[in-house]
Write a protein that holds these residues in place. Structure first.
Motif, short mmCIF file in Angstrom:
data_model
loop_
_atom_site.label_atom_id
_atom_site.label_comp_id
_atom_site.label_asym_id
_atom_site.label_seq_id
_atom_site.Cartn_x
_atom_site.Cartn_y
_atom_site.Cartn_z
N UNK A 198 22.70 29.21 50.66
CA UNK A 198 23.96 28.98 51.36
C UNK A 198 25.03 29.96 50.89
N UNK A 199 25.89 30.35 51.82
CA UNK A 199 27.02 31.23 51.46
C UNK A 199 28.04 31.14 52.59
N UNK A 200 29.26 31.62 52.33
CA UNK A 200 30.23 31.70 53.42
C UNK A 200 29.84 32.88 54.30
N UNK A 201 29.67 32.66 55.61
CA UNK A 201 29.14 33.74 56.44
C UNK A 201 30.06 34.96 56.56
N UNK A 202 31.39 34.80 56.37
CA UNK A 202 32.26 35.98 56.42
C UNK A 202 32.84 36.29 55.05
N UNK A 203 33.07 35.24 54.23
CA UNK A 203 33.69 35.46 52.92
C UNK A 203 32.75 36.15 51.95
N UNK A 204 31.44 35.79 52.04
CA UNK A 204 30.48 36.33 51.06
C UNK A 204 29.11 36.50 51.71
N UNK A 205 29.03 37.27 52.80
CA UNK A 205 27.79 37.30 53.60
C UNK A 205 26.59 37.85 52.85
N UNK A 206 26.79 38.75 51.92
CA UNK A 206 25.62 39.36 51.26
C UNK A 206 24.94 38.37 50.33
N UNK A 207 25.64 37.30 49.95
CA UNK A 207 25.03 36.30 49.05
C UNK A 207 24.10 35.36 49.80
N UNK A 208 24.23 35.31 51.11
CA UNK A 208 23.46 34.31 51.86
C UNK A 208 22.06 34.76 52.22
N UNK A 209 21.15 33.80 52.31
CA UNK A 209 19.82 34.04 52.91
C UNK A 209 19.68 33.00 54.03
N UNK A 210 19.61 33.49 55.26
CA UNK A 210 19.69 32.61 56.43
C UNK A 210 18.31 32.00 56.75
N UNK A 211 18.16 30.73 56.38
CA UNK A 211 16.87 30.06 56.61
C UNK A 211 16.58 29.88 58.09
N UNK A 266 13.59 21.18 64.15
CA UNK A 266 14.05 19.82 63.81
C UNK A 266 15.25 19.84 62.88
N UNK A 267 15.53 20.99 62.25
CA UNK A 267 16.75 21.13 61.46
C UNK A 267 17.13 22.59 61.46
N UNK A 268 18.40 22.87 61.76
CA UNK A 268 18.81 24.28 61.88
C UNK A 268 20.06 24.64 61.11
N UNK A 269 20.55 23.75 60.27
CA UNK A 269 21.76 24.06 59.50
C UNK A 269 22.75 22.91 59.55
N UNK A 270 23.85 23.06 58.81
CA UNK A 270 24.82 21.97 58.66
C UNK A 270 26.13 22.26 59.38
N UNK A 271 26.57 23.49 59.33
CA UNK A 271 27.88 23.85 59.93
C UNK A 271 27.90 25.35 60.17
N UNK A 272 28.76 25.76 61.09
CA UNK A 272 28.76 27.19 61.44
C UNK A 272 29.48 28.05 60.40
N UNK A 273 30.15 27.41 59.45
CA UNK A 273 30.78 28.22 58.40
C UNK A 273 29.95 28.22 57.10
N UNK A 274 28.69 27.85 57.22
CA UNK A 274 27.77 27.94 56.08
C UNK A 274 26.50 28.64 56.55
N UNK A 275 26.05 29.66 55.85
CA UNK A 275 24.74 30.25 56.14
C UNK A 275 23.69 29.17 55.86
N UNK A 276 22.85 28.83 56.86
CA UNK A 276 21.89 27.73 56.66
C UNK A 276 20.94 28.00 55.48
N UNK A 277 20.92 27.08 54.53
CA UNK A 277 20.01 27.26 53.38
C UNK A 277 18.69 26.54 53.59
#
Ligand SMILES: [Zn+2]
Ligand SMILES: [Zn+2]
Length: 384
Positions: A168-181, A210-221
């Motif tokens: 999980x990461x902030x998609x605009x604040x810290x995009x390089x930290x995220x890995x989009x499941x 059946x599950x694709x993430x929690x919110x649009x401001x979180x990269x889905x973990x």
């Protein structure tokens, strides 16, 4: 008394049971009133409720030691559609055959097996594991359909859950930290699309997310998909499951996610046809006025937990038509047909043919031996 006469003696009662089930549909594992109704009809049988730890499963035995023939009764309906698979007719025909065998008193015993949840969950798998079919010489049932076929071309089937774990990461604040499941899961669907044209005949994969993430401001973990896999044989099904697992792991490697693949439940086996018993049933059905044909090559009619039964004991699961060939089960039209005049005729003919096959098996050691020889020959062919 002939087996047909023995069934005919109960005709009105059997049709009343079929209609009572039809009017009061209950879905998988909730078939309480259906189990009550059917057990109440089994006078003279030794009835055991809740077998295999399933509240709506039952067995009912009549007879002495010696050979045992099982008659399988399905009685679950479909959510929202009622008896759109006609299991009310399976139950009534199996009941009719059991009562006829009881009245004719051949040697050996008849074992009625109430098998819940064919449409979801697979009660027969639990019953097999609990040993309900131990010591059974043959398992007999029929299924209403759009065709009258001597046997059931049913594929092997399994459901897999594929879960991708990312970060999980902030998609605009810290995009390089995220890995989009979720992106990984979508990539798996894309990869599957590339492979699909090469799948062998009869093989099929249907996936849903059946599950694709929690919110649009979180990269889905975490993202999860469920995949229904079918293939012509259990061996081909295992190959397909391996192939999907390989794809999931390759996508994980490519995207930096990790993948886990789990089985939602154990596989349904493809149906192991037993021509010795299938032909015997077809002969009795023809005598009752309904001719059968072999299934149309290349046409498959889904999957069922009867496939697993067919790997432990010689089994029949012929189809007998209650609608025309251009129609299909699992529709409101089929549900209506399951309470029609044609359904009554079909159910009674199937009951007579089941009873005739059961009596033949109980009275002929040679037929039992032939059926088992055919069973082992088919098992050997599957291993090659
Ligand atoms: Zn069905
Ligand atoms: Zn069905």
């Amino acid at each position: 008394m002939t087996t047909t006469a023995a069934v005919t003696a109960h005709a009105d009662r059997l049709w009343a049971v079929a209609l009572a089930l039809h009017r009061d549909p209950e879905t998988a594992f909730a078939e309480h009133r259906a189990a009550d109704r059917l057990c109440a009809e089994l006078a003279g049988f030794e009835v055991e409720r809740g077998v295999a730890g399933l509240p709506t499963a039952f067995t009912a035995r009549h007879g002495s030691t010696g050979p045992t023939v099982a008659l399988l009764l399905e009685y679950d309906a479909l959510p929202g559609l009622g008896h759109a698979c006609g299991h009310n007719l399976i139950a009534a025909a199996g009941l009719g055959a059991a009562l006829a065998v009881r009245d004719l008193r051949p040697e050996g015993s008849v074992l009625v097996v109430g098998t819940p949840a064919e449409e979801g969950g697979g009660g027969k798998l639990t019953e097999l594991a609990a040993g309900v079919f131990d010591g059974v010489d043959a398992a007999l049932m029929f299924h209403p359909g759009a065709h009258t076929w001597t046997w059931a071309p049913l594929t092997a089937q399994v459901e897999l859950t594929v879960t991708f774990h990312g970060r999980a990461a902030h998609p605009t604040g810290d995009p390089t930290a995220g890995i989009d499941a979720l992106a990984a899961l979508i990539q798996l669907f894309t990869t599957l699309g590339a492979v699909r044209p090469r799948l062998p005949a009869g093989a099929h994969v249907q996936g849903i997310i059946t599950h694709g993430g929690e919110a649009t401001n979180i990269v889905p973990d975490r993202a999860e998909g469920r995949f229904g896999l079918r293939a012509m044989t259990i061996g081909a099904l295992e190959d397909l499951a391996t192939q999907l697992t390989t794809m999931a792991n390759a996508v994980a490697t490519a995207t930096g996610a990790t993948a886990t693949v789990a089985r939602y439940r154990e596989p349904y086996h493809h149906f192991r046809h037993n021509p010795v018993l299938g032909d015997r049933f077809a002969a009795h059905l023809a005598a009752a006025g309904i001719p059968s044909t072999e299934p149309t090559p290349g046409v498959f009619l889904g999957s069922s937990d009867i496939g697993n039964v067919s790997t432990v004991v010689p089994t029949i699961h012929p189809f007998v038509a209650i609608v025309d060939e251009d129609q299909s089960d699992h529709t409101p039209e089929f549900a209506a047909a399951a309470a029609s005049d044609r359904a009554r005729t079909t159910m009674l003919a199937a009951a007579a043919a089941l009873a005739g096959t059961a009596v033949d098996l109980l009275t002929s050691p040679a037929l039992r031996a032939e059926a088992w020889a055919e069973f082992h020959r088919a098992a050997e062919a599957e291993r090659r």
